[in-house]
Scaffold this motif. Structure first.
Motif, PDB file in Angstrom:
ATOM      1  N   LYS A   1      -7.452   1.816  -0.516  1.00  0.00           N
ATOM      2  CA  LYS A   1      -7.022   1.349   0.807  1.00  0.00           C
ATOM      3  C   LYS A   1      -8.187   1.257   1.784  1.00  0.00           C
ATOM      4  O   LYS A   1      -8.222   0.365   2.641  1.00  0.00           O
TER       5      LYS A   1
ATOM      6  N   CYS B   1      -3.821   0.547  -2.712  1.00  0.00           N
ATOM      7  CA  CYS B   1      -3.083  -0.687  -2.448  1.00  0.00           C
ATOM      8  C   CYS B   1      -3.009  -1.496  -3.733  1.00  0.00           C
ATOM      9  O   CYS B   1      -3.934  -1.460  -4.561  1.00  0.00           O
TER      10      CYS B   1
ATOM     11  N   CYS C   1       0.827  -1.208   0.000  1.00  0.00           N
ATOM     12  CA  CYS C   1       0.000   0.000   0.000  1.00  0.00           C
ATOM     13  C   CYS C   1       0.861   1.258   0.000  1.00  0.00           C
ATOM     14  O   CYS C   1       1.971   1.281   0.557  1.00  0.00           O
TER      15      CYS C   1
END
Length: 305
Positions: free
Chosen positions: A289, A276, A271
């Motif tokens: 994320k 990510c 990430c």
């Protein structure tokens, strides 16, 4: 021009107009439908789709049990959609509307105007279908087979299968078959989920009547229903896009699963800021994320932990 000649001219024009409108009319109860598809189409393991030239399209290819998209780089394809498309071609029926090359242009079925579909099995060409303009109904289209001069109206909008929204053939969109779901796992069948990252490591292990959540040396017993709620929130993981494999520079964490029947899987994760990257079976997915918050703070899902 005499009245008789004028009358004959008008009659001819009306007759021609009638024939043209007949060729465009929708499905009717008196139509005679011919079987166009072949059962063997269901067994195709490669589908080339293009507009104007093979270089301006993409290929759907079966690798093992999984379908992939081959274009600028390899991407995962949603198998149920690919096989559904093959089923549609296998069961295709059509009503003869015209015959002869002179009519190809009218229905956008010339080689340079049609959408091309080529089906292969082990490298051998099984069928080459040209899709022309959409028919008079939204759920219809004009088609012909390569090498055949017959033009058929089929009761299915084949252009829409490739996210072509207009009435005429255009560049096919590979996104129509792109699979952005990661691990659509059946919650009741999950035996174990493990996550190992830089800041946290945890696992959930489920047996017949009980699940246990472990993190940082602590353990909490869960009812199977509690674990299933957690699993359903986490899976499937929905990606925004697929990136080239070289986009993934290194793993910061690992996520794995094990089902009761022995099926298992593992992915790497990294990430940066709000995004990510997840790498699974050679494919790299970009995921917000915030969609993975459960991975980083799973304890928030369980009271009094």
């Amino acid at each position: 021009m005499s009245k008789k000649a004028l009358s004959l001219c008008v009659a001819f024009l009306l007759c021609s107009l009638g024939l043209y409108l007949f060729s465009l009319k929708g499905k009717n109860s008196g139509a005679i439908y011919q079987k166009l598809g072949r059962e063997s189409f269901r067994k195709a393991d490669e589908i080339k789709v293009y507009f104007l030239s093979p270089a301006q399209g993409f290929t759907l290819k079966k690798e093992g049990t999984r379908w992939v998209i081959l274009s600028n780089f390899k991407k995962p394809a949603k198998g149920v959609l690919v096989e559904g498309f093959l089923d549609s071609l296998a069961g295709l029926e059509g009503e003869l509307r015209a015959r002869g090359k002179k009519h190809f242009g009218l229905f956008y079925l010339t080689d340079d105007k049609a959408l091309h579909i080529e089906l292969f099995k082990r490298g051998k060409l099984m069928g080459h279908i040209l899709i022309g303009k959409r028919g008079p109904r939204w759920d219809s289209a004009f088609v012909r087979f390569s090498g055949d001069k017959s033009i058929y109206l089929v009761p299915e909008n084949l252009l829409a299968k490739f996210d072509i929204e207009g009435d005429f053939p255009d560049h096919p969109r590979e996104g129509a078959f792109l699979d952005l779901e990661i691990w659509p796992l059946p919650a009741k069948e999950i035996k174990k989920i493990s996550f190992s990252g830089e800041k946290t490591t945890w696992e959930i292990v489920c047996n017949v009547n009980q699940c246990v959540f472990k993190e940082k040396g602590r353990a909490k017993e869960l009812k199977p229903e509690e674990a299933e709620v957690f699993f359903r929130k986490l899976f499937p993981i929905l990606a925004e896009k697929v990136l080239p494999e070289e986009s993934f520079k290194g793993a910061q964490a690992k996520l794995s699963y094990l089902l009761h029947d022995g099926e298992q899987g593992e992915l790497d994760l990294t990430c940066k800021k709000e995004k990510c990257l997840l790498k699974e079976q050679g494919f790299v997915y970009e995921v917000p994320k915030k969609e993975l918050e459960l991975l980083f703070r799973p304890e928030r899902s369980f009271a009094s932990f």
